[in-house]
Design a protein around this motif. Structure first.
Motif, PDB file in Angstrom:
ATOM      1  N   LYS A   1     -74.912  57.621 -23.625  1.00  0.00           N
ATOM      2  CA  LYS A   1     -76.003  58.265 -24.255  1.00  0.00           C
ATOM      3  C   LYS A   1     -76.423  57.745 -25.477  1.00  0.00           C
ATOM      4  CE  LYS A   1     -75.472  63.056 -21.926  1.00  0.00           C
ATOM      5  NZ  LYS A   1     -75.257  64.443 -22.032  1.00  0.00           N
ATOM      6  N   VAL A   2     -75.287  57.290 -26.395  1.00  0.00           N
ATOM      7  CA  VAL A   2     -75.730  56.986 -27.674  1.00  0.00           C
ATOM      8  C   VAL A   2     -76.135  55.519 -27.377  1.00  0.00           C
ATOM      9  CG1 VAL A   2     -74.659  56.182 -29.867  1.00  0.00           C
ATOM     10  CG2 VAL A   2     -73.929  58.254 -28.548  1.00  0.00           C
ATOM     11  N   LYS A   3     -75.728  55.053 -26.597  1.00  0.00           N
ATOM     12  CA  LYS A   3     -76.135  53.279 -26.314  1.00  0.00           C
ATOM     13  C   LYS A   3     -77.747  53.432 -25.688  1.00  0.00           C
ATOM     14  CE  LYS A   3     -71.770  51.425 -25.454  1.00  0.00           C
ATOM     15  NZ  LYS A   3     -70.854  50.567 -24.574  1.00  0.00           N
ATOM     16  N   ALA A   4     -77.880  54.345 -25.095  1.00  0.00           N
ATOM     17  CA  ALA A   4     -79.283  54.572 -24.581  1.00  0.00           C
ATOM     18  C   ALA A   4     -80.205  54.876 -25.488  1.00  0.00           C
ATOM     19  CB  ALA A   4     -79.299  55.287 -23.138  1.00  0.00           C
ATOM     20  N   LYS A   5     -80.038  55.500 -26.483  1.00  0.00           N
ATOM     21  CA  LYS A   5     -80.743  55.975 -27.515  1.00  0.00           C
ATOM     22  C   LYS A   5     -81.166  54.984 -28.591  1.00  0.00           C
ATOM     23  CE  LYS A   5     -81.325  59.561 -30.957  1.00  0.00           C
ATOM     24  NZ  LYS A   5     -80.771  61.058 -31.428  1.00  0.00           N
ATOM     25  N   THR A   6     -79.844  54.033 -28.970  1.00  0.00           N
ATOM     26  CA  THR A   6     -80.168  52.711 -29.645  1.00  0.00           C
ATOM     27  C   THR A   6     -81.005  51.950 -28.984  1.00  0.00           C
ATOM     28  OG1 THR A   6     -78.125  52.138 -28.612  1.00  0.00           O
ATOM     29  CG2 THR A   6     -78.057  53.326 -30.799  1.00  0.00           C
ATOM     30  N   ARG A   7     -80.940  51.829 -27.560  1.00  0.00           N
ATOM     31  CA  ARG A   7     -81.915  50.691 -26.810  1.00  0.00           C
ATOM     32  C   ARG A   7     -83.235  51.147 -27.120  1.00  0.00           C
ATOM     33  NH1 ARG A   7     -77.581  50.636 -22.836  1.00  0.00           N
ATOM     34  NH2 ARG A   7     -78.796  52.064 -21.827  1.00  0.00           N
ATOM     35  N   ARG A   8     -83.401  52.529 -26.847  1.00  0.00           N
ATOM     36  CA  ARG A   8     -84.828  52.930 -26.915  1.00  0.00           C
ATOM     37  C   ARG A   8     -85.354  52.705 -28.317  1.00  0.00           C
ATOM     38  NH1 ARG A   8     -89.179  54.129 -23.965  1.00  0.00           N
ATOM     39  NH2 ARG A   8     -90.581  55.715 -24.912  1.00  0.00           N
ATOM     40  N   LYS A   9     -84.738  53.217 -29.296  1.00  0.00           N
ATOM     41  CA  LYS A   9     -85.235  52.726 -30.646  1.00  0.00           C
ATOM     42  C   LYS A   9     -85.384  50.981 -30.741  1.00  0.00           C
ATOM     43  CE  LYS A   9     -82.937  56.539 -33.163  1.00  0.00           C
ATOM     44  NZ  LYS A   9     -81.945  56.918 -34.188  1.00  0.00           N
TER      45      LYS A   9
END
Length: 315
Positions: free
Chosen positions: A288-296
C-alpha cells in the motif's frame, strides 16, 4: 509343694497340646492350603491374578486459560482412576518436579497440560518413572459446556476404547496406541468405577492428527423383559464430548525427556505460524505504501493543465 508340682504338670500338658494343635494346622502355600500329610484340599484358594493398578496424575501449568482448564476438568470426570494436584510452574525443571510429584501420589502415568502464552496448549502423556513420554500440540478444543450435546452417560462408568486401523501401520502409532490403552483404560473393579460400559472413546487418525471423540451407547427402553437381538441392533451412539485433536511432536525415551525416539517432520510451531502471518500483513501494508508513493510520483510527472476559468468566480 505337691500343689505346685500339680500346677506345673498341668501347664506342661497344656503347652504340649498347643504344640500338637499348631502342628495339625494346615500350611498355606502359593497354590492353597495343605494338610499335615502334604495333600491339597478340595476347596483350595486360587492365586490372585493380574490386577491393574494404573493411576494417572492430571495437572497443569499456572496461568492456563479457562477453556483449557475446563478441558482438563472434563478429562478428570472421564477418568475415575486419576488424581488431581495443584498447578506446576512451567520452567526448565518441570520434569524433575513432576516425577517427584507422581511418585508422591503413587501414580504410574501422568497427563500434564502445559499452556504457553495463554493461547497454545501442549499435552504431555508420560509413563513414569522410566518413560516413554509423548508431547502433543492440542488443537480444535471443544469442552462439554461449550458443545451442549444431547448425549449423557453415568460418571465413573468404564469406556470401550476403539482405534482406527491406521494405528497398526507405523511403529510410532503402535506405541501411542499402547500408551493410550494403558492411560485411558479404566482398571477393572476400581473403587470409583462402575462395573459396566455405557460409552465409547474413539481415537482416529486423520492428517497425522489423533482425533478424540466420546460417544454414549444409547439403547431403547426395554423395561422388565429381556433384551433381544433386535433391541441390540437398535442401539445408537450419541456424542457426549469433549472434543480435541492431538498432533504428536516428539516421543522421548524417558520421563519428560531423554533420547528422542520419534520427531514429527511436518510439525510447525504456532510461533512460526504467527510470525509468518505478521510478515504477510506487513507485506500488504508495504504494498500500500509503495502504491501511494507511485501515485504521487505519477502526479508530479504528469501535472494537470491549468484551467483558465478557475479564478472566475472568486470574489
Amino acid at each position: 509343694m505337691g500343689k505346685k508340682r500339680k500346677h506345673s504338670e498341668t501347664e506342661a500338658a497344656a503347652i504340649a497340646n498347643k504344640d500338637e494343635v499348631a502342628e495339625e494346622r494346615p500350611k498355606r502355600t502359593l497354590l492353597g492350603f495343605k494338610d499335615s500329610n502334604g495333600d491339597t484340599k478340595e476347596n483350595d484358594i486360587a492365586p490372585a491374578g493380574f490386577r491393574n493398578k494404573e493411576k494417572v496424575l492430571v495437572t497443569c501449568t499456572r496461568r492456563i486459560s479457562f477453556r483449557y482448564r475446563h478441558l482438563m476438568l472434563n478429562m478428570v470426570d472421564l477418568l475415575p482412576h486419576c488424581k488431581k494436584d495443584n498447578k506446576v510452574e512451567s520452567k526448565n525443571s518441570k520434569g524433575t518436579a513432576l516425577n517427584e510429584l507422581v511418585e508422591l501420589k503413587s501414580c504410574s502415568s501422568c497427563l500434564f497440560f502445559e499452556c504457553r502464552k495463554g493461547r497454545d496448549l501442549y499435552l504431555w502423556m508420560v509413563k513414569c518413572p522410566n518413560g516413554p513420554s509423548v508431547k502433543f500440540l492440542v488443537n480444535a478444543v471443544h469442552t462439554k459446556e461449550e458443545l451442549k450435546l444431547t448425549g449423557n452417560h453415568l460418571k465413573g462408568s468404564r469406556p470401550i476404547l476403539t482405534f482406527s486401523s491406521d494405528f497398526d501401520q507405523k511403529p510410532h502409532w503402535k506405541l501411542l496406541k499402547e500408551m493410550i490403552m494403558q492411560i485411558f483404560g479404566i482398571p477393572k473393579d476400581h473403587r470409583k468405577s462402575k462395573p459396566y460400559h455405557d460409552h465409547i472413546f474413539v481415537f482416529s487418525i486423520a492428517d497425522d492428527h489423533i482425533w478424540f471423540r466420546n460417544y454414549q451407547i444409547s439403547c431403547p427402553h426395554v423395561g422388565t423383559h429381556k433384551v433381544d437381538r433386535g433391541d441390540l441392533e437398535k442401539m445408537t451412539l450419541v456424542e457426549v464430548g469433549p472434543r480435541f485433536c492431538l498432533k504428536p511432536i516428539k516421543i522421548f525415551g524417558g520421563s519428560f525427556g531423554g533420547p528422542t525416539l520419534y520427531e514429527n517432520p511436518f510439525y510447525v510451531s504456532p510461533n512460526q505460524i504467527r510470525s509468518l502471518e505478521k510478515r504477510q500483513k506487513a507485506g500488504k501494508y508495504a504494498k500500500k505504501v509503495k502504491a501511494k508513493t507511485r501515485r504521487k510520483m505519477h502526479e508530479m510527472e504528469n501535472p494537470l493543465e491549468v484551467d483558465e476559468f478557475a479564478d472566475m468566480w472568486k470574489e
